[in-house]
Design a protein around this motif. Structure first.
Motif: not given
Lengths: 312, 451
Positions: A20-30, A186-193, A198-207
């Protein structure tokens, strides 16, 4: 006091991340990208986001009901799928088409494969791929920002591909004041997300790194060889769905490899296929197909890139 | 954490993988080791170690003395059992053993006189032949005190053809909450070092490393000081202090060897196959007591901790002391604990009642309050791959779990579940709370059945 103690198998202490927290992070990032798309595409964006999210949650509940599964629409995964699906739709898409897309995304791509964690293909992308095949005219009708249904205009990638127009306004492209799918411009908005995830470590940086770097390298080389035909690396990174794909779609844990090596291969593969389609394919954009194709080889990558057995 | 030692970060050794845990060690880290007097009734399970259980040497009604052997070790992998008190044997009956299930135990009524059998004190044990030293260790009933409770003498018997070049003393204590080894290293520094030298001379090990996690600075300082001071006493043999990164499971044998020596123990092999023996710091202290003082393993240092205890601390407890008698010495409960864990909170075992005795393999008891209790539900695996990233033995826990869940037993051969040491790091990190350790345990059972 006797025998009133809670019994369970170890471990008795856990990390504080959860699905749930990971999903919440993705929603915040979006959120930044969603706000950007509402700013650029106004009421169309609001309607499509609302329809997509609600229909995804509804289909999730309906399918789980019929398949006698536990109803888990509040775990956030259907919301994320709904958001992502709307983000990769053209602003002028009819509402019923969006609902069909949700049906395919949640029903076919996710629930028929076994629900959360069991799907092979990214649900939102499969939904879009279906619409692309079934309703190509709706899916390729683009609007300029702020103009809503009035003026149509090709996407930057379309312009470059079909008119060889290489006069690119990078500032507009970065901020997102160009035509394209709702949430991808909007590249800017996507990069912020992406930075947030990445800070929250919800996604891996490799991909994301492997994906964007591959695109960057290939487009640099082709641009160097034929600067009049092919656009530069910065353009290819900022334009189209690359950033939303690399940050939010290719990193979907369920459909990407579990090993580090596998993720590198996955990212590079996505970059290669994207560039092949963009430069030499029939379509201006290849992010969707590249990720779906790499989704298909993910089980194979997991097998081929198993970590070395310890001590051998 | 004093900042002045942070410069060591670059020199800290570690292994690949693992997880950082909230430590919770501040509850007891400054608490001096205090003895807990034995209560009226002692419970001594016959079989407190890995290996064959003991055969009782006493009958109900017999009187026993402190240090008297009451349980015989008949197999090679076994360790004898000694009475921690003087008194009368009341019964031999089945009780709940905190680790090994319902097993027989000797119940002894303590007469409070503490009449000992004569302990043989030895001034210069290093001059004794190796075989005799190993026999002393065996007769003292010594087992590994880090939790696994593997008989110590077995580890010291190096099979013909194998040579040991390195002894690693394990002072990692990587489980959260536990501080008993830390306190022993601070308070019994000299005794531990004497034990370490004894082990090294038995094994003929050229290199001696004492590996301590970076969160135990007071132990690192104490040991560094003592090794320099005692160098003469030990004929110039040098113990090297290794500072390890604080990470779970840093104290696992294979991880420790990898961190200190960069050697990997092959699957199915033992540390001695790569020329290494690992002994826990607490075990070294017990070896000192057994050899220098002639005292068998009748007591050990245990951490009693958790937010429900009024005065958590580190205590010397007689083996066989029932847990309910310990609580009073920790100031009682501030609230009724919701969960009681024997061992650390990652690999430890939840207990049904306070009637269990403290046995040789118990490093600590953690009392978890209702607020900190984690009640969880297994959710579908989302293939995030975190367990694969952190597995210290390079397994793919998610795949093993999935194959077990759907009974795809034949796929397990290529996933090597038998390499798993059940450290639980994967289950700790899992965002879906998949009980991966239990799936892997099942995989191991099925794997051995198929062979």
């Amino acid at each position: 006091m006797e025998n009133n103690f809670y019994i369970s198998q170890g471990p008795h202490q856990f990390t504080n991340t959860s699905v749930q927290k990971m999903m919440k992070d993705v929603i915040i990032a979006l959120a930044p990208a969603i706000f950007a798309s509402i700013y650029f595409f106004r009421i169309r964006a609001v309607i499509l986001f609302a329809v997509s999210i609600v229909s995804c949650m509804a289909f999730e509940a309906i399918f789980q009901l019929f398949m006698k599964r536990k109803i888990t629409i509040l775990d956030g995964s259907a919301v994320v799928t709904g958001m992502l699906l709307a983000m990769i739709m053209p602003p002028s898409l009819p509402i019923w088409t969006c609902i069909v897309g949700s049906l395919v995304a949640i029903g076919l791509a996710k629930q028929l494969f076994g629900g959360l964690g069991a799907n092979i293909f990214n649900p939102a992308l499969l939904g879009r791929a279906f619409l692309m095949a079934a309703f190509p005219t709706y899916m390729t009708r683009w609007n300029m920002p702020f103009t809503l249904d009035a003026v149509t205009g090709a996407t930057p990638l379309g312009l470059v591909k079909f008119t060889q127009n290489l006069n690119i306004n990078y500032q507009e492209l970065f901020i997102g004041r160009v035509s394209g799918s709702l949430g991808e411009t909007s590249a800017l908005a996507l990069i912020i997300g992406g930075i947030y995830l990445l800070i929250k470590k919800t996604i891996d940086w490799c991909i994301p790194l492997a994906y964007i770097a591959t695109v960057f390298v290939i487009s640099s080389v082709t641009n160097m060889i034929a600067p009049d035909t092919y656009a530069g690396a910065v353009f290819h990174v900022l334009a189209g769905g690359l950033l939303i794909g690399a940050i939010f779609m290719a990193t979907d844990p369920v459909t990407s490899p579990v090993t580090k090596t596998g993720r590198w291969v996955f990212g590079i593969g996505c970059g290669l296929i994207t560039m092949i389609i963009r430069l030499w394919g029939g379509l201006p954009e290849g992010v969707m197909y590249s990720i779906l194709l790499m989704n298909a080889v993910t089980p194979l990558l997991n097998r081929l890139t198993r970590p070395r057995r310890y001590g051998t | 954490m004093p900042e002045k030692y942070r410069f060591l970060t670059g020199y800290m050794k570690t292994f690949k993988g693992g997880v950082s845990l909230p430590e919770h060690k501040d509850l007891t880290v400054d608490k001096k080791i205090r003895p807990i007097p034995p209560p009226f009734e002692m419970i001594l399970p016959l079989g407190q170690h890995t290996g064959a259980p003991n055969k009782p040497l006493v009958n109900p009604g017999d009187s026993v003395k402190v240090g008297q052997c009451i349980g015989k070790a008949e197999a090679f992998i076994s360790a004898p059992l000694h009475s921690p008190v003087s008194g009368t044997v009341k019964a031999i009956k089945d009780i709940f053993n905190p680790i090994y299930g319902k097993k027989p135990a000797i119940i002894i009524e303590n007469n409070g006189k503490d009449t000992p059998v004569s302990f043989i004190k030895r001034e210069d044990p290093e001059s004794l032949p190796k075989e005799e030293l190993i026999a002393i260790i065996k007769d003292a009933g010594l087992v590994g005190l880090g939790g696994a409770a593997f008989p110590t003498h077995v580890k010291m018997n190096i099979p013909k053809g194998k040579t040991i070049d390195t002894l690693i003393v394990n002072g990692a204590e990587c489980e959260p909450y536990l501080t008993c080894d830390h306190r022993l290293m601070v308070e019994r520094t000299g005794e531990i070092l004497k034990g370490v030298y004894l082990v090294a001379s038995i094994l003929n090990a050229k290199n001696i490393f004492l590996a301590i996690e970076e969160n135990k600075l007071s132990a690192i300082f104490a040991m560094e000081k003592a090794t320099v001071q005692m160098k003469k006493e030990f004929h110039g043999k040098q113990i090297q202090i290794i500072v390890l990164k604080t990470k779970y499971p840093q104290g696992g044998e294979k991880q420790l060897i990898k961190a200190v020596l960069k050697r990997e123990v092959p699957p199915g092999k033992l540390p001695l196959d790569v020329g290494v023996v690992v002994q826990n710091a607490g075990t070294c202290f017990a070896i000192y007591e057994a050899v220098y003082k002639g005292k068998p393993l009748i007591e050990r240092c245990v951490t009693f901790t958790g937010k429900c205890l009024r005065e958590p601390g580190n205590f010397t407890v007689k083996i066989g002391t029932p847990l309910k008698d310990v609580v009073g010495h920790c100031g009682g409960f501030t609230e009724t604990p919701a969960k009681i864990i024997a061992g650390g909170p990652i690999m430890g075992i939840a207990q049904y009642s306070l009637d269990i005795p403290i046995i040789k393999g118990i490093t600590g008891i953690v009392f978890i309050s209702k607020k900190d209790l984690e009640i969880y539900e297994e959710l579908p695996c989302i293939r995030c791959g975190k367990c694969v990233d952190i597995c210290p033995v390079n397994l793919m826990p998610t795949d093993i779990g999935r194959m077990v869940k759907y009974s795809r037993w034949h796929y397990l051969d290529e996933l090597h579940p038998s390499d798993c040491m059940e450290c639980g790091a994967c289950a700790y990190i899992c965002p879906s709370r998949v009980p991966l350790v239990q799936y892997i345990k099942l995989a191991k059972i099925k794997e051995s059945e198929r062979k």
